[in-house]
Design a protein around this motif. Structure first.
Motif, short mmCIF file in Angstrom:
data_model
loop_
_atom_site.label_atom_id
_atom_site.label_comp_id
_atom_site.label_asym_id
_atom_site.label_seq_id
_atom_site.Cartn_x
_atom_site.Cartn_y
_atom_site.Cartn_z
N PHE A 53 22.27 0.33 47.54
CA PHE A 53 21.99 0.74 46.16
C PHE A 53 23.25 1.26 45.49
N LEU A 54 24.01 2.10 46.21
CA LEU A 54 25.23 2.67 45.64
C LEU A 54 26.29 1.58 45.43
N ASN A 55 26.37 0.61 46.32
CA ASN A 55 27.30 -0.50 46.13
C ASN A 55 26.91 -1.35 44.92
N GLY A 56 25.61 -1.47 44.68
CA GLY A 56 25.13 -2.26 43.54
C GLY A 56 25.47 -1.60 42.22
N LEU A 57 25.59 -0.29 42.20
CA LEU A 57 25.92 0.42 40.96
C LEU A 57 27.37 0.14 40.53
N GLY A 58 28.22 -0.16 41.50
CA GLY A 58 29.64 -0.37 41.18
C GLY A 58 29.93 -1.73 40.60
N HIS A 59 29.02 -2.66 40.68
CA HIS A 59 29.29 -4.01 40.18
C HIS A 59 28.90 -4.15 38.76
#
Length: 75
Positions: free
Chosen positions: A69-75
């Motif tokens: 989820f946190l990685n998805g926020l960065g894209h």
């Protein structure tokens, strides 16, 4: 060197005689009843391992979701 090894084996044998073994020492007890304490202890350990594995798997799954989820926020 051989004398040290022989002495070591003699000490090990003496210590093993002092140990309390997890099976019945009475020669009249036969079959699975002889190993009741050993079987009970093994079952307790297996249940504990299964519960610990479930606990670790739960937290691993949860943390993978959070990291994704946190990685998805960065894209």
């Amino acid at each position: 060197m051989f004398a040290k090894f022989t002495n070591f084996l003699g000490e090990v044998k003496g210590e093993l005689r002092k140990a309390k073994w997890p099976w019945e020492s009475d020669p009249k007890v036969k079959g699975f009843r002889k190993y009741k304490e050993l079987i009970d202890s093994t079952v307790v350990v297996l249940i504990a391992v299964i519960l610990l594995a479930g606990f670790v798997q739960f937290w691993d799954f949860l943390l993978v979701l959070v990291v994704n989820f946190l990685n998805g926020l960065g894209h």
